[in-house]
Structures are given as structure tokens and as C-alpha cells.
Write a protein that holds these residues in place. Structure first.
Motif, PDB file in Angstrom:
ATOM      1  N   PHE A  91      -0.172  -5.769  -7.790  1.00 31.77           N
ATOM      2  CA  PHE A  91       1.608  -4.848  -8.189  1.00 31.77           C
ATOM      3  C   PHE A  91       1.412  -6.294  -9.367  1.00 31.77           C
ATOM      4  O   PHE A  91       1.839  -7.207  -8.987  1.00 31.77           O
ATOM      5  CB  PHE A  91       2.747  -4.762  -7.179  1.00 31.77           C
ATOM      6  CG  PHE A  91       2.593  -3.581  -7.056  1.00 31.77           C
ATOM      7  CD1 PHE A  91       3.211  -2.203  -7.277  1.00 31.77           C
ATOM      8  CD2 PHE A  91       1.841  -3.585  -5.419  1.00 31.77           C
ATOM      9  CE1 PHE A  91       3.038  -0.905  -6.305  1.00 31.77           C
ATOM     10  CE2 PHE A  91       1.847  -2.389  -4.859  1.00 31.77           C
ATOM     11  CZ  PHE A  91       2.385  -1.834  -5.509  1.00 31.77           C
ATOM     12  N   THR A  92       1.438  -5.144 -10.587  1.00 35.54           N
ATOM     13  CA  THR A  92       1.790  -6.755 -11.310  1.00 35.54           C
ATOM     14  C   THR A  92       3.138  -7.154 -12.134  1.00 35.54           C
ATOM     15  O   THR A  92       4.213  -6.077 -11.129  1.00 35.54           O
ATOM     16  CB  THR A  92       1.406  -6.148 -12.854  1.00 35.54           C
ATOM     17  OG1 THR A  92       2.355  -5.052 -12.991  1.00 35.54           O
ATOM     18  CG2 THR A  92       0.227  -5.687 -12.861  1.00 35.54           C
ATOM     19  N   ALA A  93       3.721  -7.907 -12.134  1.00 34.37           N
ATOM     20  CA  ALA A  93       5.448  -8.433 -12.258  1.00 34.37           C
ATOM     21  C   ALA A  93       5.825  -7.397 -12.680  1.00 34.37           C
ATOM     22  O   ALA A  93       7.039  -7.117 -12.646  1.00 34.37           O
ATOM     23  CB  ALA A  93       5.653  -9.601 -13.526  1.00 34.37           C
ATOM     24  N   GLU A  94       5.693  -6.516 -13.796  1.00 40.92           N
ATOM     25  CA  GLU A  94       5.488  -5.061 -14.598  1.00 40.92           C
ATOM     26  C   GLU A  94       6.012  -3.751 -14.103  1.00 40.92           C
ATOM     27  O   GLU A  94       7.359  -3.166 -14.052  1.00 40.92           O
ATOM     28  CB  GLU A  94       5.354  -4.529 -15.886  1.00 40.92           C
ATOM     29  CG  GLU A  94       5.975  -3.859 -16.403  1.00 40.92           C
ATOM     30  CD  GLU A  94       7.151  -3.479 -17.047  1.00 40.92           C
ATOM     31  OE1 GLU A  94       8.120  -2.481 -17.635  1.00 40.92           O
ATOM     32  OE2 GLU A  94       7.549  -4.807 -17.051  1.00 40.92           O
ATOM     33  N   GLN A  95       5.065  -3.517 -12.736  1.00 42.37           N
ATOM     34  CA  GLN A  95       5.842  -2.674 -12.042  1.00 42.37           C
ATOM     35  C   GLN A  95       6.266  -3.051 -10.566  1.00 42.37           C
ATOM     36  O   GLN A  95       7.105  -2.109 -10.370  1.00 42.37           O
ATOM     37  CB  GLN A  95       3.979  -2.315 -11.485  1.00 42.37           C
ATOM     38  CG  GLN A  95       3.117  -2.175 -12.045  1.00 42.37           C
ATOM     39  CD  GLN A  95       1.620  -2.513 -11.455  1.00 42.37           C
ATOM     40  OE1 GLN A  95       1.234  -3.379 -11.012  1.00 42.37           O
ATOM     41  NE2 GLN A  95       0.454  -1.176 -11.976  1.00 42.37           N
ATOM     42  N   LYS A  96       6.249  -4.435 -10.578  1.00 42.22           N
ATOM     43  CA  LYS A  96       7.645  -5.109  -9.396  1.00 42.22           C
ATOM     44  C   LYS A  96       8.889  -4.392 -10.569  1.00 42.22           C
ATOM     45  O   LYS A  96      10.234  -3.994  -9.297  1.00 42.22           O
ATOM     46  CB  LYS A  96       7.236  -6.061  -9.466  1.00 42.22           C
ATOM     47  CG  LYS A  96       6.220  -6.185  -8.771  1.00 42.22           C
ATOM     48  CD  LYS A  96       5.838  -7.683  -8.487  1.00 42.22           C
ATOM     49  CE  LYS A  96       4.817  -7.825  -7.475  1.00 42.22           C
ATOM     50  NZ  LYS A  96       4.608  -9.927  -7.461  1.00 42.22           N
ATOM     51  N   ARG A  97       9.084  -4.752 -11.138  1.00 44.68           N
ATOM     52  CA  ARG A  97      11.030  -4.850 -12.029  1.00 44.68           C
ATOM     53  C   ARG A  97      10.484  -3.086 -12.025  1.00 44.68           C
ATOM     54  O   ARG A  97      12.279  -3.134 -12.010  1.00 44.68           O
ATOM     55  CB  ARG A  97      10.156  -5.139 -13.650  1.00 44.68           C
ATOM     56  CG  ARG A  97      11.289  -5.249 -14.426  1.00 44.68           C
ATOM     57  CD  ARG A  97      11.825  -5.561 -15.744  1.00 44.68           C
ATOM     58  NE  ARG A  97      10.778  -4.606 -16.479  1.00 44.68           N
ATOM     59  CZ  ARG A  97      11.080  -3.597 -16.976  1.00 44.68           C
ATOM     60  NH1 ARG A  97      12.584  -3.038 -16.077  1.00 44.68           N
ATOM     61  NH2 ARG A  97      10.379  -2.489 -17.254  1.00 44.68           N
ATOM     62  N   VAL A  98      10.104  -2.136 -12.194  1.00 42.34           N
ATOM     63  CA  VAL A  98       9.948  -0.548 -12.724  1.00 42.34           C
ATOM     64  C   VAL A  98      10.465  -0.579 -11.519  1.00 42.34           C
ATOM     65  O   VAL A  98      11.717   0.224 -11.525  1.00 42.34           O
ATOM     66  CB  VAL A  98       8.584   0.008 -13.631  1.00 42.34           C
ATOM     67  CG1 VAL A  98       9.022   1.133 -12.935  1.00 42.34           C
ATOM     68  CG2 VAL A  98       8.562  -0.424 -14.869  1.00 42.34           C
ATOM     69  N   ILE A  99       9.735  -0.648 -10.388  1.00 42.64           N
ATOM     70  CA  ILE A  99       9.499   0.209  -8.100  1.00 42.64           C
ATOM     71  C   ILE A  99      11.351  -0.735  -8.095  1.00 42.64           C
ATOM     72  O   ILE A  99      12.326   0.014  -7.830  1.00 42.64           O
ATOM     73  CB  ILE A  99       9.168  -0.776  -8.230  1.00 42.64           C
ATOM     74  CG1 ILE A  99       7.925   0.007  -8.461  1.00 42.64           C
ATOM     75  CG2 ILE A  99       9.262  -0.844  -6.599  1.00 42.64           C
ATOM     76  CD1 ILE A  99       6.480  -0.395  -7.611  1.00 42.64           C
TER      77      ILE A  99
END
Length: 125
Positions: A91-99
Motif C-alpha cells: 500500500f502506498t502512502a497516498e492509499q493509506k491516507r485515503v483509507i
């Protein structure tokens, strides 16, 4: 509408018309307070899954740990509820942020945050 009929057993069964949930007073199942905290954890899971779906990702491997912390009034008060989200390495940092932002929008949490404005009425019928 939720309905329960009380009997002499240690169980409390609640019917919502579509689903049935059973709780216990003897430790054999979750009690209602434990179920309340479990609802917050489940809501985090629902919102994580929704975010993954929007991102086109599988939620497989995401782990969510939740812990309630009692307030100054003792175990029947809630001062803090910690939610820790663990992601698989891909998981990328951006994907983690969105979740995580999605989990923060959990509907159950929002109701709890608005708690002082909820009116509870108990009456004999």
C-alpha cells in the motif's frame, strides 16, 4: 425498530426485523457494552473496505486494532477510542491516507461524537 423480549436466561436477543443479535450477561457472548465497542471496530472495517473498493484495491491483509479507554468516571465512561490500522507493504502512502480518512468518517463514530445531543426516552407503554 429493535425489539427484545426478556426471559430468565443470561441471554438477551434483539430482533431488528431483518437480523437477530444475541448478547449475554454471563460472559458466554459479548455483552451490550462490548458489542458497542465492536460496532465501532466493525464500522472502521466497513469504511476501510469502501475506500479500498473506490481505490480499486483488495482490502486483503489490512488489520484494524481498536481499544476503548475509560474516562474519569470509570469503566462505563469512554474518554478515548484508539483505532490502529496496519497495512500490507504494497500500500502506498497516498492509499493509506485515503483509507484512514475514510475510517475517520465512520458513521457510528459520528453518532458517538454527537452523543450529548442525542435524546434518550424510556417510557411505559
Amino acid at each position: 425498530m429493535f425489539k427484545t423480549v426478556i426471559d430468565n436466561s443470561p441471554l438477551v436477543t434483539v430482533n431488528s426485523g431483518k437480523f437477530v443479535s444475541t448478547y449475554a450477561l454471563d460472559g458466554s457472548l459479548m455483552n451490550p457494552l462490548e458489542a458497542f465497542y465492536a460496532c465501532l471496530a466493525a464500522c472502521a472495517g466497513v469504511f476501510a473496505k469502501k475506500a479500498c473498493k473506490e481505490l480499486g484495491l483488495s482490502p486483503e491483509g489490512i488489520s484494524i486494532d481498536c481499544k476503548p479507554f475509560a474516562g474519569a468516571g470509570g469503566p462505563l465512561t469512554l474518554s478515548r477510542y484508539r483505532t490502529e490500522v496496519h497495512f500490507p507493504a504494497h500500500f502506498t502512502a497516498e492509499q493509506k491516507r485515503v483509507i484512514i480518512n475514510s475510517i475517520n468518517a465512520c458513521a457510528v463514530k459520528e453518532i458517538v461524537k454527537d452523543g450529548p445531543n442525542v435524546e434518550f426516552i424510556v417510557s411505559e407503554m
